[in-house]
Structures are given as structure tokens and as C-alpha cells.
Design an enzyme around this catalytic site. Sequence first.
Site, mmCIF file in Angstrom:
data_model
loop_
_atom_site.group_PDB
_atom_site.id
_atom_site.type_symbol
_atom_site.label_atom_id
_atom_site.label_comp_id
_atom_site.label_asym_id
_atom_site.label_seq_id
_atom_site.Cartn_x
_atom_site.Cartn_y
_atom_site.Cartn_z
ATOM 1 N N ARG A 220 0.810 -1.224 0.000
ATOM 2 C CA ARG A 220 0.000 0.000 0.000
ATOM 3 C C ARG A 220 0.835 1.262 0.000
ATOM 4 O O ARG A 220 0.593 2.169 -0.792
ATOM 5 C CB ARG A 220 -0.911 0.043 1.237
ATOM 6 C CG ARG A 220 -2.234 -0.635 1.048
ATOM 7 C CD ARG A 220 -2.656 -1.281 2.341
ATOM 8 N NE ARG A 220 -1.723 -2.322 2.692
ATOM 9 C CZ ARG A 220 -1.839 -3.576 2.279
ATOM 10 N NH1 ARG A 220 -2.843 -3.934 1.553
ATOM 11 N NH2 ARG A 220 -0.936 -4.489 2.596
ATOM 12 N N THR A 221 1.803 1.348 0.927
ATOM 13 C CA THR A 221 2.497 2.629 1.075
ATOM 14 C C THR A 221 3.274 2.961 -0.199
ATOM 15 O O THR A 221 3.179 4.072 -0.731
ATOM 16 C CB THR A 221 3.416 2.592 2.310
ATOM 17 O OG1 THR A 221 2.651 2.113 3.415
ATOM 18 C CG2 THR A 221 3.939 3.969 2.643
ATOM 19 N N LYS B 86 25.668 -3.978 -2.087
ATOM 20 C CA LYS B 86 27.137 -3.904 -2.135
ATOM 21 C C LYS B 86 27.694 -3.232 -0.896
ATOM 22 O O LYS B 86 28.881 -2.982 -0.800
ATOM 23 C CB LYS B 86 27.576 -3.094 -3.360
ATOM 24 C CG LYS B 86 27.099 -3.642 -4.680
ATOM 25 C CD LYS B 86 27.681 -2.778 -5.794
ATOM 26 C CE LYS B 86 27.021 -3.049 -7.120
ATOM 27 N NZ LYS B 86 27.348 -1.997 -8.096
ATOM 28 N N ARG C 114 11.258 3.949 3.466
ATOM 29 C CA ARG C 114 10.912 2.984 4.529
ATOM 30 C C ARG C 114 12.169 2.192 4.847
ATOM 31 O O ARG C 114 12.906 1.783 3.935
ATOM 32 C CB ARG C 114 9.799 2.050 4.067
ATOM 33 C CG ARG C 114 9.591 0.885 5.020
ATOM 34 C CD ARG C 114 8.383 0.062 4.660
ATOM 35 N NE ARG C 114 7.146 0.749 4.994
ATOM 36 C CZ ARG C 114 5.936 0.197 4.918
ATOM 37 N NH1 ARG C 114 5.815 -1.052 4.502
ATOM 38 N NH2 ARG C 114 4.860 0.879 5.244
ATOM 39 N N HIS D 272 4.996 5.785 11.725
ATOM 40 C CA HIS D 272 4.469 5.701 10.363
ATOM 41 C C HIS D 272 3.468 6.865 10.219
ATOM 42 O O HIS D 272 2.253 6.653 10.172
ATOM 43 C CB HIS D 272 3.783 4.346 10.189
ATOM 44 C CG HIS D 272 3.502 3.949 8.775
ATOM 45 N ND1 HIS D 272 3.689 4.805 7.695
ATOM 46 C CD2 HIS D 272 3.040 2.785 8.245
ATOM 47 C CE1 HIS D 272 3.349 4.169 6.582
ATOM 48 N NE2 HIS D 272 2.954 2.947 6.888
HETATM 49 C C1 NCD Z 1 1.660 -1.179 8.176
HETATM 50 C C2 NCD Z 1 3.156 -0.961 8.312
HETATM 51 O O1 NCD Z 1 3.917 -1.169 7.376
HETATM 52 O O2 NCD Z 1 3.535 -0.542 9.396
HETATM 53 N N1 NCD Z 1 1.294 -1.365 6.841
HETATM 54 C C3 NCD Z 1 1.041 -0.292 6.067
HETATM 55 O O3 NCD Z 1 1.864 0.577 5.870
HETATM 56 N N2 NCD Z 1 -0.180 -0.188 5.546
HETATM 57 C C4 NCD Z 1 1.133 -2.196 9.089
HETATM 58 C C5 NCD Z 1 1.705 -3.589 9.086
HETATM 59 O O4 NCD Z 1 2.628 -3.902 8.342
HETATM 60 O O5 NCD Z 1 1.183 -4.399 9.838
#
Ligand code: NCD
Length: 359
Positions: free
Chosen positions: A99-100, A127, A148, A176
Site C-alpha cells: 500500500r504505502t 554492495k 521505509r 508511520h
Molecule cells: C503497516 C506498516 O507497514 O507498518 N502497513 C502499512 O503501511 N499499511 C502495518 C503492518 O505492516 O502491519
Amino acid sequence: MFAEAEEHNPASRQDSQAERQEKRLAKLRRMASYKPELKKGTNPLAFADVLTSKQFDRASIEAVMTVATEMHAARAMQKKLDLCRGLILGNLFFEPSTRTACSFATAMMRLGGEVVQLDASTSSAQKGETFTDTIRVMENYTDCVVMRHPTVGSVAKAAEVAENPVINAGDGKGEHPTQALLDIFTILQERDVASPDGLTVTMVGDLKNGRTVHSLSRLLKHFDNISINYVAPDVLRMPREYIEEIEASGVKVREMESYRDVIGETDVFYMTRVQKERFETELEYERCKGLYVLTKKDMDIAAKEMIVLHPLPRVDEIDMEVDADPRAAYFRQAGCGLSLRMALLAMCLNKVDMGKHVI
Ligand code: NCD
């Protein structure tokens, strides 16, 4: 006179052409170090990083919600938006994401911009390149970076070395913030309210390792008359520092191991996945998984207007039979996430002015 002389003397004409060219190149070199001016506007995120929910206050959350509402309506009306035409987003994901990563990429494209996606499994990270070097390079190619990473604080570190806006798409079990903003936006959309004031939110599951509940709690604390029920087994409780921070801002906090007694008075039920990847051993994970499963039976005793949210991915913590219940808002939540991320990109790249409508 000079022009005449030049006309009869091709060598001097060439000279002046060369001079003109040199002047132009000097001008272009100066232009290449141009930095967009920070217009004195009301956009609180102009050229800013988005690193933690801590950086937001009520006014800036409301500003983001206003722009996201414009974006959401624009999408529904199929309005073409070109706010970020000519700009490129760098998506840097050192941890899995559906999703993100996809919603940020789609958001940029829906704003008329383009996206470069770095796949950490095939990049120079393999590397031994540090992520700070990677980001220094990526920002030469792009206008904004979404990152991320599994290490808490890493995205903030990257932002220190980067000049362009850096957006935290999740740093380990830290925060997040963009998920939290989209959670608030979903609450406003689903409940058709202007703010979360007065709501009771029940957060369930892995509150220790789940970064989404950390960031969401930190945003909710800015609203009035908020109650939060934290439901987790002892080993997965909300970290003390968050509880203290949230309580200090006037939120009514309760901790418990079962949601049975509170589901009937809950406005927003926020389920989370047990974060398998954060456990030291498989055995420890096995002990915690499957402790909470929201079922149709639970929904029968839940409030009629309650909404169910989940950042997704879901493993087994919401029974699939709940999906058909109109109160199950988690897939619509993903859709709200797209509009919210369009708002964030347009704001961080300073392409919106708070006084002006987007559509
Ligand atoms: C979440 C995350 O990555 O923290 N997912 C997301 O971004 N929608 C929640 C999760 O991974 O459980």
C-alpha cells in the site's frame, strides 16, 4: 556602427556569438543552483520533511485534512490534476510494502508527476552502500523522497543529509506518520465529521511493535475529549513513553487485555497485525499470534456507527466474514490513503496554497 563592422568581419561576429554563448552558459550555471523560494504562504509543510507525528499540531493536521478532502473529491469527480507535472518522486523501500509504496507512486502520477522506484534487493545497498549515501544520490535525480527502513530513526537521519523533502514511510517499530494521517482522514470521511473530537478509539493487537498505532496516538492527542482503549497482551503493550505522552495531553487512556467490554462503546475499532518480523524468535511470535480475531459475533455487539480500521496487511486478525459488514472500512481506508498522500506530496513540494481551492 559596431553592427556594421561586425557584418564585414565574420571573425568578430563569431567572437561575439561565442561571447553570447558563454554569457548564456554562465547564466544557466547560475540557474542550475536555483532553489525555489519559500513563498510566504500558509502551507505548513512547504518543502518540509514528514518524519514523525510529533511534528504536527492541530492546525497542521487540519491543513493536511483540508487538502486531502480536496484531493478526494477531485478523484471522485475524475478531475485531472497537474500540480506536480515535471516533478519526480523517489520511492526508497528497504522493507516490504504494498500500500504505502504503491499509493505514494500512484499519488504522484495522479498529480501529473513521475516516480523512480528503488528496489533495495537489487540496489547498491547489496554492495554495502549506506542508506545516507543512497539518499544523497537519489535526491540528485528526484524532487522528493519517500523512504521505509527497518531501523528506528533511520529516516530522520536520511532527512538530515538530504536537502529535498523526505517522507517517513515507516521506520522499524518507530513511526508511520503518513499512515496515521490517512487514518484520521478516513475517520473524518467515514463518520462524516470535521474532526475526531469526542471519539472513543480502541486499538487492538501488537501495540508494542506496531508503528501505526504509535503515530496515530500522537495525532489523536491534539483533539478534544478523546478516549483511547489499548487492548494487548502484556508482552505487546503500548510502550510506556507513548502512554505517558498521550495521557499528559488530556486523552483518557485505558489498558486492557480484551475488547469485549468496550466494543459496544467504541467509535473507531483499530485492529493491527502481530508484527512477526519484529520478534526475536519464531516461538515468541507463535505465542502471540491469533490472540485477537474480530468476528461477526463481535460485530453484533458493536455500536451501529462504529467503523473498523486496519492499516493492512491482514493476516488472520479480522475474520473475512466481517468484510461484508458496512462498518468494515479497511479497504476504503486504503483509498483514502491515496488522496491523503496526494495532499502530502502537493504540500511538501509547495504546489498548493492553503487559501486556494484545488478543484
Ligand atoms: C503497516 C506498516 O507497514 O507498518 N502497513 C502499512 O503501511 N499499511 C502495518 C503492518 O505492516 O502491519
